[in-house]
Design a protein around this motif. Structure first.
Motif, short mmCIF file in Angstrom:
data_model
loop_
_atom_site.label_atom_id
_atom_site.label_comp_id
_atom_site.label_asym_id
_atom_site.label_seq_id
_atom_site.Cartn_x
_atom_site.Cartn_y
_atom_site.Cartn_z
N ARG A 218 0.76 -1.20 0.04
CA ARG A 218 0.15 0.10 0.05
C ARG A 218 0.91 1.24 0.21
NH1 ARG A 218 -2.78 -3.03 -1.37
NH2 ARG A 218 -4.98 -3.30 -0.82
N ALA A 220 2.77 4.09 -1.57
CA ALA A 220 2.78 4.88 -2.80
C ALA A 220 4.41 4.76 -3.24
CB ALA A 220 2.39 6.49 -2.79
N LEU A 242 1.74 8.44 -8.68
CA LEU A 242 0.58 7.61 -8.43
C LEU A 242 -0.45 8.80 -7.94
CD1 LEU A 242 0.68 4.46 -6.14
CD2 LEU A 242 -1.08 6.16 -6.09
N ASP A 244 -4.47 10.39 -7.14
CA ASP A 244 -5.99 10.02 -6.85
C ASP A 244 -6.61 10.35 -8.14
OD1 ASP A 244 -7.99 11.10 -4.15
OD2 ASP A 244 -8.73 11.46 -6.12
N ILE A 251 -0.42 10.84 -4.30
CA ILE A 251 -0.83 10.25 -3.21
C ILE A 251 0.44 9.96 -2.28
CG2 ILE A 251 -1.65 8.01 -1.92
CD1 ILE A 251 -3.80 8.21 -4.23
N VAL A 255 -1.83 4.20 -0.04
CA VAL A 255 -2.91 4.17 -1.02
C VAL A 255 -4.09 3.68 -0.48
CG1 VAL A 255 -3.65 3.54 -3.29
CG2 VAL A 255 -1.21 3.86 -2.84
N SER A 259 -7.00 4.99 -7.07
CA SER A 259 -6.02 6.04 -7.53
C SER A 259 -5.47 5.31 -8.77
CB SER A 259 -4.83 5.83 -6.35
OG SER A 259 -4.30 4.65 -6.16
#
Ligand code: AMP
Length: 282
Positions: A218, A220, A242, A244, A251, A255, A259
């Motif tokens: 998770r 980013a 990466l 939204d 982000i 995350v 996204s």
């Protein structure tokens, strides 16, 4: 299938259809069509009574050092593809039909046009929103179809349609790829065999990040590292971010919402873009 070149002819053709209550779908393109475009046309043909495809290489969305003059063209092939995919009208305007002498009114997109491609192609999205608003006004479609491959474009256009109360539903269609995963693009025509092979690493990198995300990663920064690690075949990465899906803001940290990883890269002098969505399970 009818081919029309003027706004007056197109309006005359569409007016009675609209009166009969026909649902009109619209697929704006710059030509040199491929299966990605065909997929948009098929979706439109499945959901609408008539489908208008515009083929117009829009000069206002190209920067001064971009490939406007060399943009590939093959009208005969485009017409066959449109017919086969179920289009009923091709709109093929000259530049002067869309931008007559004295033209000076533009549609200015907001913040959504600033990051990603907007950062490296100043004025690009202003050109896109202006021509798409004009084409919406000319065609007056019920539904308009855009490809997920140009993710930022779909977000900017949806926002424009909302902000300007344009009575059209914007439909986004998944990216169509070659069997090996390369996203179809008119610009793939610029790639020689070696460049074509090297370009594939963009999709591989996005897939690797998406697989890591599915396996529970998770962070980013880590997801971007995984993507970048596989993107060794290209000559340079212009951006890899990466963001939204709603506001396109990068982000930071974990995350935890929908996204998308977007990439733009050069293979030789060809600029390619691609993206993959990351949607956390609820
Ligand atoms: P273009 O002719 O490049 O301006 O593209 C016209 C439309 O086709 C845009 O909405 C693009 O996002 C869409 N498109 C381009 N490539 C693909 C693809 N590989 N899959 C799906 N749609 C695409």
């Amino acid at each position: 299938m009818r081919v029309v070149r003027t706004i007056a002819d197109l309006r005359a053709l569409l007016r009675p259809l609209r009166k009969e209550g026909k649902r009109i779908g619209f697929v704006p393109t710059m030509g040199f069509l491929h299966e990605g475009h065909a997929s948009l046309v098929r979706q439109s043909a499945a959901r609408c009574d008539d489908t208008v495809v515009s083929i117009f290489v829009n000069p206002t969305q190209f920067g001064p050092s971009e490939d406007l003059a060399n943009y590939p063209r093959d009208l005969e092939r485009d017409q066959n593809l449109c017919l086969e995919a179920g289009a009923t009208v091709i709109f093929l305007p000259e530049i002067g039909e869309i931008y007559p002498t004295g033209f000076q009114t533009h549609v200015e997109p907001g913040r959504l046009a600033d990051p990603l491609c907007g950062r490296y192609r100043p004025g690009h999205f202003r050109g896109v929103t202006t021509v798409v608003a004009k084409l919406f006004s000319i065609v007056q479609p019920d539904l308009a179809f855009f490809g997920q491959k140009d993710f930022q474009q779909t977000v900017v256009i949806r926002r424009m349609a909302r902000d300007l109360n344009l009575p059209v539903d914007v439909v986004v269609v998944p990216t169509v790829r070659e069997a090996d995963g390369l996203a179809l693009s008119s610009r793939n025509a610029y790639l020689d065999e070696d460049a074509r092979r090297r370009a594939l690493c963009l999709h591989k990198g996005l897939l690797a990040a998406s697989a890591a995300f599915a396996a529970g990663e998770r962070e980013a920064v880590r997801l971007l590292e995984i993507a970048r690690g596989a993107m060794v075949g290209v000559d340079s990465i212009q951006y890899l971010e990466l963001v939204d899906t709603q506001n396109l803001e990068a982000i930071q940290g974990k995350v935890d919402r929908s996204s998308v990883i977007c990439v733009a890269a050069y293979v030789g002098s060809t600029r390619l873009i691609d993206n993959v969505m990351l949607v956390p399970p609820h």
